[in-house]
Design a protein around this motif. Structure first.
Motif, short mmCIF file in Angstrom:
data_model
loop_
_atom_site.label_atom_id
_atom_site.label_comp_id
_atom_site.label_asym_id
_atom_site.label_seq_id
_atom_site.Cartn_x
_atom_site.Cartn_y
_atom_site.Cartn_z
N PRO A 98 -2.83 7.25 -5.36
CA PRO A 98 -2.65 7.81 -4.02
C PRO A 98 -2.39 6.71 -3.01
CG PRO A 98 -4.97 7.80 -4.63
CD PRO A 98 -4.21 7.40 -5.85
N MET A 99 -1.62 7.02 -1.99
CA MET A 99 -1.32 6.03 -0.97
C MET A 99 -2.49 5.92 0.00
SD MET A 99 2.12 5.47 1.30
CE MET A 99 2.09 6.97 2.26
N GLN A 100 -2.96 4.72 0.21
CA GLN A 100 -4.05 4.44 1.14
C GLN A 100 -3.47 3.87 2.42
OE1 GLN A 100 -7.14 5.35 0.37
NE2 GLN A 100 -6.51 6.00 -1.68
N PRO A 156 -3.19 2.60 6.06
CA PRO A 156 -4.12 2.07 7.06
C PRO A 156 -4.29 3.03 8.24
CG PRO A 156 -2.59 0.37 6.33
CD PRO A 156 -2.10 1.65 5.75
N ARG A 157 -5.52 3.17 8.71
CA ARG A 157 -5.82 4.12 9.78
C ARG A 157 -5.00 3.83 11.04
NH1 ARG A 157 -9.90 7.61 10.84
NH2 ARG A 157 -11.01 6.92 8.97
N TRP A 179 0.83 -1.21 0.00
CA TRP A 179 0.00 0.00 0.00
C TRP A 179 0.86 1.26 0.00
CZ3 TRP A 179 1.19 2.86 4.24
CH2 TRP A 179 1.72 2.18 5.34
#
Length: 332
Positions: free
Chosen positions: A167-169, A171-172, A94
């Motif tokens: 776009p970079m997703q 992790p929350r 990711w």
């Protein structure tokens, strides 16, 4: 080298690798230290110094390019040098590594020189976002003002490559756990080149050796105590599956190296008959001068010896010492 000095170095490096992302409170990018000019003067000396730092010390293109992992040294694919890529390591796909070429649309062409310097040394992107710390910006906080200006000058000289990336997703759970980073507000100067250990420490810090060669830094955000530079972290990707080596001066590490063997390994990618995995950027570090490689070796020889056997030619077994599964793990 005194133990307290080494501990301070390890603390600095570790803090720079805590996973996460945080938005800066202001979208206005302030200048970093005395680097207030909107454009750093592109002198021939800066161009050559920047080329050396990027190509031989920091290894920027080893991460910021799509690489040919089947070739010795994993060089960038044709036309993709510095153009960014999706990070190919298992568990981190990711991560999107940005385009460093001066392309106006997809690269750094619209950034000012101080913005680029701030991204390098403070981990703040053009839009105020904290960069993901696989980019070791807290290591680069120790990069001198002149050296970072030289890096920017060299990046400006690259051939622009248009390479639109997704776009970079992030992790929350990662994005919410990055401690704040204080802005640089004092001049940063390089250490004394005449002190081999101090100069070697500077080069090792910019080369980010600690990150890969210390268990816990990448996957846990902090090193396992007492395992600094002792190897064992396992990396899986197009290069195969490989555990980082113990590079401390213990007999289970590189105690058998001398300067000649160390330089030979960095130049050729071989420790005698044994080939180094292309994930180890020997083709980058092998471009250092003999003097710089000797300083790196002097610093590594001054590290505390850590007993930890890692051998990628042996069967993968659980290691009680580091908690990972790697070659020769059962011998620890």
């Amino acid at each position: 080298m005194r133990c307290n000095e080494l501990s301070a170095l390890l603390l600095i490096v570790t803090l720079g690798l805590t996973p996460g992302c945080r938005r800066n409170g202001s979208e206005t990018v302030q200048p970093s230290n005395g680097l207030t000019a909107s454009r750093f003067e592109p002198t021939p000396a800066r161009l050559e110094r920047g080329r050396y730092l990027v190509e031989a010390v920091t290894g920027c293109f080893h991460c910021h390019s799509a690489n040919d992992w089947k070739k010795p040294g994993a060089p960038p694919l044709e036309g993709q040098k510095g153009a960014g890529t999706v990070f190919p390591m298992e568990g981190f796909t990711w991560v999107v590594v940005p385009n460093l070429t001066p392309d106006d649309r997809t690269g750094i062409g619209q950034m000012t020189d101080p913005q680029i310097a701030r991204a390098i040394r403070e981990g703040i992107g053009r839009d105020g976002r904290r960069l993901f710390p696989l980019m070791p910006y807290l290591n680069y906080r120790q990069m001198s003002d002149e050296d970072v200006a030289s890096v920017v000058v060299y990046l400006r000289s690259l051939e622009p490559v248009s390479n639109a990336l997704p776009p970079m997703q992030m992790p929350r759970e990662i994005a919410e756990h990055l401690p704040p980073v204080e802005p640089l507000n004092q001049p940063v100067v390089a250490p004394d080149r005449n002190d081999p250990i101090a100069w070697g420490r500077y080069l090792v810090t910019l080369g980010d050796c600690f990150t890969c060669h210390t268990v816990g830094v990448i996957d846990q955000g902090r090193p396992q105590p007492g395992m600094e530079f002792a190897g064992g972290m396992v990396f899986k990707g197009p290069w195969g599956s490989v555990a980082a080596a113990n590079i401390t001066p213990d007999p289970s590490g590189i105690s058998y190296y001398d300067e000649t063997l160390f330089i030979e390994a960095m130049r050729t990618g071989h420790v005698k008959a044994r080939a180094l995995n292309p994930l180890m950027p020997w083709a980058v570090y092998g471009k250092m001068t003999d003097g710089d490689l000797k300083a790196v070796f002097a610093f590594l020889r001054a590290l505390p010896a850590v007993k930890h056997r890692v051998d990628n030619t042996e069967p993968v077994t659980p290691c009680a010492r580091c908690g990972k599964d790697h070659g020769a793990g059962a011998f620890n």
